[in-house]
Design a protein around this motif. Structure first.
Motif, PDB file in Angstrom:
ATOM      1  N   SER A  66       0.590  -1.154   0.027  1.00  0.00           N
ATOM      2  CA  SER A  66      -0.091  -0.084   0.092  1.00  0.00           C
ATOM      3  C   SER A  66       0.850   1.165   0.045  1.00  0.00           C
ATOM      4  O   SER A  66       0.524   2.186  -0.698  1.00  0.00           O
ATOM      5  CB  SER A  66      -0.660   0.015   1.236  1.00  0.00           C
ATOM      6  N   LEU A  67       1.994   1.248   0.839  1.00  0.00           N
ATOM      7  CA  LEU A  67       2.899   2.335   0.753  1.00  0.00           C
ATOM      8  C   LEU A  67       3.659   2.549  -0.621  1.00  0.00           C
ATOM      9  O   LEU A  67       3.534   3.868  -0.808  1.00  0.00           O
ATOM     10  CB  LEU A  67       3.912   2.228   1.715  1.00  0.00           C
ATOM     11  N   LEU A 125      -5.480  -3.428  -2.445  1.00  0.00           N
ATOM     12  CA  LEU A 125      -6.217  -2.632  -1.519  1.00  0.00           C
ATOM     13  C   LEU A 125      -5.954  -1.115  -1.569  1.00  0.00           C
ATOM     14  O   LEU A 125      -6.757  -0.512  -1.863  1.00  0.00           O
ATOM     15  CB  LEU A 125      -5.739  -2.979  -0.043  1.00  0.00           C
ATOM     16  N   ALA A 126      -4.721  -0.691  -1.889  1.00  0.00           N
ATOM     17  CA  ALA A 126      -4.364   0.723  -1.941  1.00  0.00           C
ATOM     18  C   ALA A 126      -4.706   1.300  -3.411  1.00  0.00           C
ATOM     19  O   ALA A 126      -5.477   2.426  -3.546  1.00  0.00           O
ATOM     20  CB  ALA A 126      -2.943   0.912  -2.137  1.00  0.00           C
ATOM     21  N   LEU A 127      -4.827   0.228  -4.353  1.00  0.00           N
ATOM     22  CA  LEU A 127      -5.576   0.762  -5.657  1.00  0.00           C
ATOM     23  C   LEU A 127      -6.890   1.057  -5.687  1.00  0.00           C
ATOM     24  O   LEU A 127      -7.573   1.664  -6.085  1.00  0.00           O
ATOM     25  CB  LEU A 127      -5.234  -0.152  -6.847  1.00  0.00           C
ATOM     26  N   GLU A 128      -7.593   0.273  -4.785  1.00  0.00           N
ATOM     27  CA  GLU A 128      -9.201   0.231  -4.485  1.00  0.00           C
ATOM     28  C   GLU A 128      -9.637   1.711  -4.060  1.00  0.00           C
ATOM     29  O   GLU A 128     -10.300   2.590  -4.170  1.00  0.00           O
ATOM     30  CB  GLU A 128      -9.382  -0.600  -3.548  1.00  0.00           C
ATOM     31  N   VAL A 415       0.207   4.504   6.762  1.00  0.00           N
ATOM     32  CA  VAL A 415       0.752   3.161   6.440  1.00  0.00           C
ATOM     33  C   VAL A 415       2.026   3.199   7.138  1.00  0.00           C
ATOM     34  O   VAL A 415       2.463   2.071   7.788  1.00  0.00           O
ATOM     35  CB  VAL A 415       0.780   3.069   4.958  1.00  0.00           C
ATOM     36  N   SER A 416       3.006   4.185   7.249  1.00  0.00           N
ATOM     37  CA  SER A 416       4.191   3.992   7.610  1.00  0.00           C
ATOM     38  C   SER A 416       4.107   3.800   9.409  1.00  0.00           C
ATOM     39  O   SER A 416       4.906   3.089   9.846  1.00  0.00           O
ATOM     40  CB  SER A 416       5.271   5.570   7.452  1.00  0.00           C
ATOM     41  N   GLY A 417       3.106   4.376   9.885  1.00  0.00           N
ATOM     42  CA  GLY A 417       2.859   4.317  11.228  1.00  0.00           C
ATOM     43  C   GLY A 417       2.827   2.808  11.711  1.00  0.00           C
ATOM     44  O   GLY A 417       3.082   2.139  12.457  1.00  0.00           O
ATOM     45  N   LEU A 418       1.910   2.065  10.450  1.00  0.00           N
ATOM     46  CA  LEU A 418       1.412   0.533  10.740  1.00  0.00           C
ATOM     47  C   LEU A 418       2.774  -0.183  10.914  1.00  0.00           C
ATOM     48  O   LEU A 418       2.914  -1.118  11.454  1.00  0.00           O
ATOM     49  CB  LEU A 418       0.568   0.085   9.650  1.00  0.00           C
TER      50      LEU A 418
END
Length: 470
Positions: A66-67, A125-128, A415-418
């Motif tokens: 996703s990132l 998921l990110a493209l969604e 996303v970076s935090g995750l």
């Protein structure tokens, strides 16, 4: 406007929101089931001693995917355009099947294959991009506040959590009497869990490819035009303008945010996004480890009984998110985003301080009390901008119609935090002995929550909902 928002609650609009925003459901369900996925693989293939790097990469492969998309499509000056429609959903389906059918081979290791498929699922998921998909709907465009959108989003999130409850409890109850010598049977469990993501994705893909929404779209556009005309007559201030919103370029964004006053606000907003995600996903995806360390689970039990108790604990803690979602929906227009975020960070400071500096005292009083406090923290996290609510949408900018949007930067920090949360927790938890550092991790969470509270106090009060433009 009030009449239109009441009409927007009809099944047709909710259906459109659900179909276009299915990524929220899929992402939330996958996130709920991922700890079981990692735990079962650890038990079956590594006898509970999976190398830290494998554990981290299995958990973070999807967020890293996703990132990658956020960096290339939202932050990068290249600003790559979205490919063929439904590509994201198809990749999620492919990733789900790939994970559930993965096995060892001479050409590629089992773990490497799983990491690849998880990475691919994260890209899908990110493209969604369900957030952008929802706000691009005519219904959303005609709303002056995010509350209408939040209802649809939280409906998806709540349904995903409930489905996660059902699936996880069903599996743990079915394997409750499993002995340590029968741990290999859990291989079926994680494959079914990951493969089940395919089913809702396939159903939504079918509706997207077969439904004809032209009439619905025309009706919504007509309603929007009536609202615009009414607002012009009354000269009411809304977010629907005669002119199209400005489309800011990468150079515009750099030029704007390079100014010191804007840069400071941007960094502050990014920090308030990063911290709750680091804290929330840090404990949420490692609840099993925490439960063992506080004595909630007896390590002398057989693996089936251990798994059942861990599942019950996860369900209890996850339940805290539902009232948090509801509170966000009810309070966002009454107290505002900034005050809502302050409440969230304030609660996180109190609970993390209690659990961090009073770790042994709380667990000695009762492990159940420890679990209940974590449940309460889960509710407060949803009030802070943890990335699962619209309270984080443009949390710091002041002029939505005149400024480049920081949403790409904020999404990247989310996303970076995750990702950072897993490396922090997994690589530090055993410093000084097995799970000996967990109390200090909560102390770190306490300090970070306090910093988030202070930064939020310094940020300007944000504007209401508007469309993202960069």
């Amino acid at each position: 406007m009030k009449e239109y928002e009441r009409e927007s609650g009809k099944l047709r609009v909710i259906k459109n929101f659900t179909i276009d925003g299915i990524g929220y459901f899929l992402d939330c369900y996958d996130s709920f089931m991922l700890p079981y996925f990692a735990y079962y693989i650890n038990a079956v293939y590594f006898s509970g001693n999976m190398p830290y790097i494998y554990d981290c990469l299995l958990r973070t492969a999807a967020p890293i995917g996703s990132l990658f998309i956020k960096l290339t499509m939202e932050i990068s000056p290249l600003k790559l355009k979205h490919p063929i429609p439904n590509t994201g959903l198809i990749l999620v389906m492919a990733g789900s099947l790939g994970i559930s059918l993965a096995g060892n081979g001479k050409g590629i290791s089992f773990i490497a294959a799983l990491i690849f498929w998880r990475f691919l699922m994260g890209i899908g998921l990110a493209l969604e991009n369900p957030f952008q998909a929802i706000i691009n709907l005519p219904s959303a465009e005609a709303s002056t506040t995010p509350k209408l959108l939040m209802k649809a989003v939280y409906l998806s999130l709540t349904c995903a959590i409930i489905l996660g409850y059902i699936v996880s409890i069903s599996f743990s109850a079915g394997f409750k009497n499993l002995t340590n010598n029968q741990a290999d049977l859990l291989d079926y469990a994680w494959r079914i869990c990951e493969g089940s993501v395919f089913i809702p994705a396939a159903i939504v893909l079918y509706f997207r490819m077969t439904s004809n929404n032209k009439e619905a779209i025309e009706e919504e556009k007509k309603s929007r035009e009536e609202i615009v005309a009414e607002n012009r007559l009354s000269r009411a201030t809304t977010l629907i303008e005669d002119n199209e919103p400005l489309n800011f370029t990468w150079s515009d964004s750099i030029s704007y945010f390079s100014k010191f006053k804007n840069f400071i606000v941007l960094i502050g907003g990014m920090f308030t996004i990063f911290i709750p995600n680091l804290i929330f996903w840090g404990y949420a995806w490692n609840l099993g480890t925490i439960f063992f360390s506080i004595g909630f689970v007896n390590p002398s039990l057989e693996i089936g009984a251990q798994n059942f108790i861990v599942t019950i604990g996860v369900v209890i803690v996850a339940f805290g998110g539902i009232p948090g979602f509801l509170a966000s929906t009810v309070l966002i227009e009454r107290v505002g985003r900034k005050n809502l975020t302050l409440i969230g960070f304030g609660g996180m400071v109190i609970i993390n301080t209690t659990l961090g500096f009073g770790f042994n005292s709380v667990k000695n009083i009762s492990p159940i009390l420890f679990v209940l406090l974590m449940t309460l923290e889960n509710a407060f996290v949803q009030l802070a901008p943890n990335g699962t609510s619209f309270t984080q949408f443009r949390p710091s900018m002041l002029s939505p119609d005149l400024e480049p949007s920081p949403n790409g930067y904020y999404g990247t920090m989310m996303v970076s935090g995750l990702i950072a949360s897993q490396f922090l927790f997994i690589f530090t938890k055993d410093i000084g002995g097995p799970s000996a550092f967990i109390s200090h991790i909560y102390q770190i969470y306490s300090i970070l929550s306090m910093l988030g509270l202070l930064v939020t106090l310094l940020l300007p009060n944000p504007q209401p909902f508007e469309k993202s433009r960069i």
